[in-house]
Motif scaffolding. Structure first.
Motif, mmCIF file in Angstrom:
data_model
loop_
_atom_site.group_PDB
_atom_site.id
_atom_site.type_symbol
_atom_site.label_atom_id
_atom_site.label_comp_id
_atom_site.label_asym_id
_atom_site.label_seq_id
_atom_site.Cartn_x
_atom_site.Cartn_y
_atom_site.Cartn_z
ATOM 1 N N MET A 5 0.847 -1.209 0.000
ATOM 2 C CA MET A 5 0.000 0.000 0.000
ATOM 3 C C MET A 5 0.878 1.253 0.000
ATOM 4 O O MET A 5 0.591 2.222 -0.702
ATOM 5 C CB MET A 5 -0.909 -0.004 1.230
ATOM 6 C CG MET A 5 -1.878 -1.159 1.257
ATOM 7 S SD MET A 5 -2.843 -1.098 2.786
ATOM 8 C CE MET A 5 -3.715 -2.624 2.654
ATOM 9 N N TYR A 6 1.958 1.226 0.801
ATOM 10 C CA TYR A 6 2.897 2.369 0.798
ATOM 11 C C TYR A 6 3.570 2.471 -0.567
ATOM 12 O O TYR A 6 3.824 3.560 -1.080
ATOM 13 C CB TYR A 6 3.926 2.234 1.926
ATOM 14 C CG TYR A 6 3.315 2.483 3.289
ATOM 15 C CD1 TYR A 6 3.223 3.777 3.806
ATOM 16 C CD2 TYR A 6 2.781 1.435 4.038
ATOM 17 C CE1 TYR A 6 2.618 4.010 5.037
ATOM 18 C CE2 TYR A 6 2.179 1.657 5.264
ATOM 19 C CZ TYR A 6 2.104 2.945 5.750
ATOM 20 O OH TYR A 6 1.494 3.183 6.958
ATOM 21 N N ARG A 7 3.840 1.324 -1.169
ATOM 22 C CA ARG A 7 4.462 1.328 -2.510
ATOM 23 C C ARG A 7 3.502 1.930 -3.543
ATOM 24 O O ARG A 7 3.923 2.657 -4.442
ATOM 25 C CB ARG A 7 4.871 -0.093 -2.909
ATOM 26 C CG ARG A 7 6.132 -0.566 -2.186
ATOM 27 C CD ARG A 7 6.412 -2.031 -2.430
ATOM 28 N NE ARG A 7 7.548 -2.486 -1.655
ATOM 29 C CZ ARG A 7 8.802 -2.591 -2.127
ATOM 30 N NH1 ARG A 7 9.064 -2.305 -3.383
ATOM 31 N NH2 ARG A 7 9.783 -2.983 -1.338
ATOM 32 N N ALA A 8 2.192 1.608 -3.430
ATOM 33 C CA ALA A 8 1.219 2.175 -4.375
ATOM 34 C C ALA A 8 1.174 3.697 -4.229
ATOM 35 O O ALA A 8 1.119 4.433 -5.217
ATOM 36 C CB ALA A 8 -0.162 1.566 -4.130
ATOM 37 N N MET A 9 1.228 4.171 -2.982
ATOM 38 C CA MET A 9 1.280 5.622 -2.741
ATOM 39 C C MET A 9 2.527 6.210 -3.397
ATOM 40 O O MET A 9 2.490 7.299 -3.971
ATOM 41 C CB MET A 9 1.365 5.908 -1.240
ATOM 42 C CG MET A 9 0.062 5.846 -0.552
ATOM 43 S SD MET A 9 -0.904 7.298 -1.027
ATOM 44 C CE MET A 9 -2.351 6.987 -0.079
ATOM 45 N N ALA A 10 3.636 5.470 -3.295
ATOM 46 C CA ALA A 10 4.901 5.936 -3.883
ATOM 47 C C ALA A 10 4.757 6.049 -5.401
ATOM 48 O O ALA A 10 5.198 7.036 -6.000
ATOM 49 C CB ALA A 10 6.027 4.968 -3.526
ATOM 50 N N VAL A 38 -6.235 4.400 -2.757
ATOM 51 C CA VAL A 38 -5.629 3.060 -2.735
ATOM 52 C C VAL A 38 -6.603 2.083 -2.088
ATOM 53 O O VAL A 38 -7.108 2.336 -1.001
ATOM 54 C CB VAL A 38 -4.298 3.074 -1.943
ATOM 55 C CG1 VAL A 38 -3.741 1.662 -1.807
ATOM 56 C CG2 VAL A 38 -3.278 3.981 -2.612
ATOM 57 N N THR A 39 -6.884 0.981 -2.781
ATOM 58 C CA THR A 39 -7.700 -0.083 -2.186
ATOM 59 C C THR A 39 -7.047 -1.416 -2.541
ATOM 60 O O THR A 39 -6.184 -1.461 -3.413
ATOM 61 C CB THR A 39 -9.155 -0.088 -2.738
ATOM 62 O OG1 THR A 39 -9.095 -0.141 -4.153
ATOM 63 C CG2 THR A 39 -9.934 1.122 -2.291
ATOM 64 N N ILE A 66 -5.080 -1.584 -6.008
ATOM 65 C CA ILE A 66 -5.708 -0.715 -7.002
ATOM 66 C C ILE A 66 -5.410 0.738 -6.630
ATOM 67 O O ILE A 66 -5.719 1.179 -5.524
ATOM 68 C CB ILE A 66 -7.252 -0.912 -7.012
ATOM 69 C CG1 ILE A 66 -7.631 -2.399 -7.066
ATOM 70 C CG2 ILE A 66 -7.896 -0.115 -8.149
ATOM 71 C CD1 ILE A 66 -7.317 -3.094 -8.363
ATOM 72 N N LEU A 67 -4.787 1.452 -7.552
ATOM 73 C CA LEU A 67 -4.528 2.885 -7.350
ATOM 74 C C LEU A 67 -5.383 3.639 -8.362
ATOM 75 O O LEU A 67 -5.189 3.495 -9.575
ATOM 76 C CB LEU A 67 -3.033 3.177 -7.567
ATOM 77 C CG LEU A 67 -2.643 4.648 -7.654
ATOM 78 C CD1 LEU A 67 -2.872 5.371 -6.331
ATOM 79 C CD2 LEU A 67 -1.188 4.798 -8.094
ATOM 80 N N ASP A 78 -5.930 3.482 8.583
ATOM 81 C CA ASP A 78 -7.397 3.370 8.638
ATOM 82 C C ASP A 78 -7.879 2.240 7.722
ATOM 83 O O ASP A 78 -8.707 1.421 8.109
ATOM 84 C CB ASP A 78 -8.064 4.683 8.181
ATOM 85 C CG ASP A 78 -8.002 5.750 9.267
ATOM 86 O OD1 ASP A 78 -7.619 5.403 10.412
ATOM 87 O OD2 ASP A 78 -8.302 6.918 8.969
ATOM 88 N N LEU A 79 -7.314 2.212 6.526
ATOM 89 C CA LEU A 79 -7.687 1.174 5.549
ATOM 90 C C LEU A 79 -7.316 -0.216 6.078
ATOM 91 O O LEU A 79 -8.089 -1.178 5.992
ATOM 92 C CB LEU A 79 -6.959 1.476 4.233
ATOM 93 C CG LEU A 79 -7.074 0.496 3.086
ATOM 94 C CD1 LEU A 79 -8.524 0.375 2.632
ATOM 95 C CD2 LEU A 79 -6.208 0.946 1.902
#
Ligand code: DC
Length: 225
Positions: free
Chosen positions: A34-39, A64-65, A76-77, A110-111
């Motif tokens: 998830m942190y990678r998707a944000m990146a 991000v989900t 999914i981004l 939160d997610l």
């Protein structure tokens, strides 16, 4: 029964967590992805991790989900499956850099908590036992020497035909560990009630069996009490 697995980069968390999840029937949640998707999002926007103001101003535009398909976690981004973009060194380093920002963490934590509320999970990351799931019934702190982790990464890359400098990999691992352990927001640290496993000289199966044994013990205790 939720299981939390924390530890530094390259300790084998995701490989082990996947095995444990498939044997216990829990859903595997890879929070690093998830942190990678944000990146991936911030790299595509050309926003630097040091520009906290720009990161915060754009954070709401990153949706991000995750969903699970055939036991695999799909990230999914903004409507796009980004699994194929997550595993580069550039994205890993950017993920480590943006993960120091409190608002980024809040959004993803939160997610992660929502996911664990509705189903039993095996969740791996840096702050799962300490912050995300402090009530997890079993907490593991999985570690290995930096040299061993560098060698594993080197072999992984070589198997994909990618040339790399093992000393550079080790230096990057040490830099990432330092950043993850020394940030003020939810640093990587062992929860007081975590069981420490050093995987340096253990096989994948030995580590997985140890965790499955501990999970069984906790389950029996829970049923008895
Ligand atoms: O586990 P990984 O290498 O995919 O994680 C990438 C980065 O994301 C890691 O260097 C730190 C950050 N991260 C975090 O801060 N908290 C988590 N729960 C998971 C990952």
């Amino acid at each position: 029964m939720n299981i939390a697995i924390d530890g530094p980069a390259g300790a084998g968390k995701s490989t082990i967590a996947k095995i444990v999840a498939s044997k216990t029937g829990n859903i595997y949640v890879d929070t690093g992805a998830m942190y990678r998707a944000m990146a991936v999002f911030f790299i595509s926007k050309g926003i630097d991790a040091d520009d906290t103001e720009a990161v915060e101003a754009n954070l709401n535009d990153a949706n991000v989900t995750i969903r699970h398909e055939g036991g695999e976690q799909v990230v999914i981004l903004n409507g796009e499956n980004v699994n194929g973009k997550l595993r580069t060194e550039e994205v890993g380093n950017m993920a480590s850099r943006i993960s120091v920002i409190a608002s980024v963490r809040r959004k993803l934590v939160d997610l992660q908590r929502d996911l664990a509320r509705t189903t039993d999970v095996v969740m791996d990351g840096r702050d799962i036992g300490t912050v995300v799931l402090p009530d997890a019934k079993l907490k593991i702190f999985l570690t290995a020497g930096a040299d061993v982790r560098a060698e594993r990464r080197f072999k992984e890359l070589a198997a994909k035909g990618i040339e790399a400098d093992i000393k550079q990999i080790e230096a990057d691992i040490i830099e990432r560990d330092n950043r993850d352990m020394n940030r003020s927001e939810s640093p990587l640290k062992q929860a007081p009630d975590a069981v420490v496993i050093d995987s340096s000289y253990m096989t994948i199966d030995e580590v997985a069996d140890k965790i499955l044994g501990l999970a069984e013990e906790r389950r029996e205790k829970q049923n008895a009490g």
